[in-house]
Each structure stands twice: as structure tokens, then as C-alpha cells.
Design an enzyme around this catalytic site. Structure first.
Site, PDB file in Angstrom:
ATOM      1  N   LYS A  44       8.093 -11.453   4.325  1.00 49.91           N
ATOM      2  CA  LYS A  44       7.876 -10.363   5.287  1.00 49.91           C
ATOM      3  C   LYS A  44       8.498 -10.728   6.633  1.00 49.91           C
ATOM      4  O   LYS A  44       9.145  -9.892   7.268  1.00 49.91           O
ATOM      5  CB  LYS A  44       6.377 -10.083   5.445  1.00 49.91           C
ATOM      6  N   GLN A  48      -3.393 -10.563   4.750  1.00 50.74           N
ATOM      7  CA  GLN A  48      -2.838 -10.913   3.438  1.00 50.74           C
ATOM      8  C   GLN A  48      -3.962 -11.182   2.434  1.00 50.74           C
ATOM      9  O   GLN A  48      -4.916 -11.893   2.728  1.00 50.74           O
ATOM     10  CB  GLN A  48      -1.927 -12.143   3.594  1.00 50.74           C
ATOM     11  N   ASP A  88      -0.668  -1.502   5.661  1.00 45.26           N
ATOM     12  CA  ASP A  88      -0.795  -1.722   4.211  1.00 45.26           C
ATOM     13  C   ASP A  88      -1.357  -0.478   3.508  1.00 45.26           C
ATOM     14  O   ASP A  88      -1.313  -0.381   2.275  1.00 45.26           O
ATOM     15  CB  ASP A  88      -1.784  -2.867   3.948  1.00 45.26           C
TER      16      ASP A  88
HETATM   17  N1  GUN Z   1      -1.158  -9.530  -1.585  1.00 45.18           N
HETATM   18  C1  GUN Z   1      -0.300  -9.135  -2.557  1.00 45.18           C
HETATM   19  N2  GUN Z   1       0.297  -7.976  -2.202  1.00 45.18           N
HETATM   20  C2  GUN Z   1      -0.196  -7.635  -1.001  1.00 45.18           C
HETATM   21  C3  GUN Z   1       0.031  -6.545  -0.103  1.00 45.18           C
HETATM   22  O1  GUN Z   1       0.829  -5.624  -0.350  1.00 45.18           O
HETATM   23  N3  GUN Z   1      -0.678  -6.554   1.061  1.00 45.18           N
HETATM   24  C4  GUN Z   1      -1.555  -7.532   1.355  1.00 45.18           C
HETATM   25  N4  GUN Z   1      -2.222  -7.449   2.506  1.00 45.18           N
HETATM   26  N5  GUN Z   1      -1.800  -8.558   0.556  1.00 45.18           N
HETATM   27  C5  GUN Z   1      -1.111  -8.606  -0.608  1.00 45.18           C
END
Ligand code: GUN
Length: 294
Positions: free
Chosen positions: A54, A98, A121
Site C-alpha cells: 500500500k 489492517q 476500507d
Molecule cells: N487484510 C486483508 N485485506 C485487508 C483489507 O482490504 N483491509 C484491511 N484493513 N485489512 C485487510
């Protein structure tokens, strides 16, 4: 074969270019760059990898990124304090916590503390409810990415039978809502299948579009499918493979070799849905900085 492949990497690269252009326009107008923050609790290796990707993707398009790294033993109170801080920080346009969180933290409870206007998200119950109602909201990254992939590959979905395998809160269930809703890219008839579905093979056989998001390596085989189906493979798995120098190979929920013979279009793993997910988060962050949704 190559004309059947939906190239997620190329489509994601094209969207990144569009985002970079919009970010440059903001900077040229003396506005600040969009700012995405990520909160990472503990040392889960997969989460470390996601957060690093990211950060890299943000850099590529000119979005500022900040990562808050918290110890594994962080308490609920401490985490909520960081979330409140980010909710109130005018410099941060959007942020994510996350997942997965360490087991002593209840992620449903934690996610409710994120202000919906910064929930890029799209996991907050308000954003999920707004999605269901067709109101402006942040869409969760993977479903958003799948819809963009289909749209940009000119896959007609109006009136088609989309079969979604897997009812998770972050992929299958939101996708079933997006594909079936009354909108200019929607109107599909959706069957959402899960572990209790009876006669699964009969349903799969009827799919015009099949979305595989069940988390089982190579579950979908070519002989289960109707000719010329479009297949989207959301799964990603590491399979031990001594013939590969890494000692493993990546595969999806679909047995690519048998399925590719039957389909009209298919997303590969890797290089299909995966690259689209991060791009969706960038799109949401850009929308947040432009106050397009809230
Ligand atoms: N863990 C795996 N995929 C994601 C996601 O798209 N967002 C978040 N916050 N955690 C994740």
C-alpha cells in the site's frame, strides 16, 4: 488464450495513471496531496506485506502515506485513542486498520470507531448499509476492484446470472449486492453460494459469470462450467512446488488449466484481481480528499 485473459495488472496500471493525473491536478491547484494512513497492530507477516504494498502504491501515484505501527499487546483503549486521533486529524483523508488484529482485540468493535467519512476500507456498518441502499459510500476494496475489472473488460452483466462462491463480509456478500443493484453497472441476477448450499454443481453450471471467493485452492474445475462463462478468481494460495525456485507456486480458487478451455474470459492468479484491490483503496482515498462521498 491470451485474448481470454483479463489482465488485472494492466487495468490496475491504467487506473493508477488516472489517479496520478488527478493527484497532480490537485497539487497544481495548490491543494494538498491526498493522505492515507494505515494502522498495523503486531507483526503478522502477511499484514506487513500488504501495508508495504500500500505504501509503495501510494508513492507511485503521489498519495501521502503514513503507517502507525503498534505493539502486539496494544490494548483496545490505546488502539481506539489512535483511531480517534486519526478521525480528528485534518491532514489525514482516510485510514485503515489492517486486519487481522491480534486475538485479544475485537475487530468488529474496533472498526465501528473509525469515522465513516474516513473509512476508506468501506468496512464500517454505515458504509455497508449505504452500499446496500445505493447511497454514496466507500466500497470495500476487493469487490470494488472486481466490478471495475469486469466493467473495463466490457463484460455485460445486466440480466446475466452471476454465481458468487463464498459469502464473506469483505468479498462475497458485498459483491452480491453490487452486481445485483439497480445501477448503470449492475442488474445481474445473483446466486450467493456458501458451505451449506445444496446442489452446488447444478448452480455453478448455470453461471454466465462465476466469481470464486471460497478460499479453497483450485476448487473450480473446467467440467463444472457452462461454455463461454466469464470466471473471476479472487482466491490466492501458496502451493508447495519443488520445481519452482521459490519452493512454491501461486494459485487461485480456480483450476486455471482445465477452466481456461471453457471460458470466454478469465482472471489469472497472480495478475488478475490482486492488483485491483490496492488500486481501489487509492481510488477511495482520492475520493475522500475530494470530499466526493461525505
Ligand atoms: N487484510 C486483508 N485485506 C485487508 C483489507 O482490504 N483491509 C484491511 N484493513 N485489512 C485487510
Amino acid at each position: 488464450m491470451s485474448n481470454k485473459l483479463i489482465d488485472g495488472k494492466a487495468i490496475a496500471a491504467a487506473i493508477k495513471k488516472e489517479i496520478a493525473k488527478e493527484v497532480a491536478t490537485l497539487i497544481d491547484a495548490d491543494k494538498k496531496a491526498p493522505h492515507l494512513a494505515a494502522v498495523l497492530v503486531g507483526n503478522d507477516p502477511a499484514s506487513e506485506t500488504y501495508v508495504a504494498s500500500k505504501e509503495r502504491a501510494c508513492k507511485e501515484v503521489g498519495i501521502t502515506s503514513t503507517t502507525y505501527r503498534l505493539a502486539e499487546k496494544t490494548s483496545e483503549k490505546e488502539l481506539v485513542e489512535i483511531i480517534e486521533f486519526l478521525n480528528n486529524d485534518p491532514d489525514v483523508d482516510g485510514f485503515i486498520v489492517q486486519l487481522p488484529l491480534p486475538s485479544h482485540l475485537n475487530s468488529d468493535k474496533i472498526l465501528e470507531h473509525i469515522h465513516p467519512s474516513k473509512d476508506v476500507d468501506g468496512f464500517h456498518p454505515l458504509n455497508i448499509g449505504r452500499m446496500q441502499l445505493g447511497l454514496p459510500c466507500y466500497l470495500p476494496a476487493t469487490p470494488y476492484g472486481v466490478v471495475e475489472l469486469l466493467k473495463r473488460s466490457k463484460v455485460e452483466i445486466d440480466g446475466k446470472h452471476c454465481v458468487v462462491l463464498g459469502r464473506s463480509n469483505i468479498v462475497g456478500t458485498p459483491l452480491s449486492i453490487l452486481l445485483s443493484r439497480k445501477s448503470n453497472y449492475g442488474n445481474a441476477t445473483v446466486t450467493l453460494c456458501h458451505s451449506r448450499t445444496r446442489d452446488l454443481n447444478t448452480i455453478i453450471q448455470q453461471a454466465d459469470i462465476l466469481i470464486a471467493a471460497i478460499g479453497q485452492p483450485e476448487f473450480v474445475k473446467g467440467d463444472m462450467l457452462k461454455k463461454d462463462v466469464v470466471v473471476v478468481d479472487v482466491g490466492i494460495h501458496r502451493i508447495p512446488d519443488a520445481s519452482n525456485e521459490k519452493g512454491y507456486r501461486l494459485t487461485g480458487d480456480v483450476d486455471f488449466e482445465s477452466v481456461k478451455e471453457v471460458v470466454s474470459k478469465i482472471t489469472p492468479v497472480p495478475g488478475g484481481v490482486g492488483p485491483m484491490t490496492i488500486v481501489s483503496l487509492l481510488q477511495n482515498t482520492l475520493s475522500a480528499s475530494q470530499k466526493k462521498i461525505y
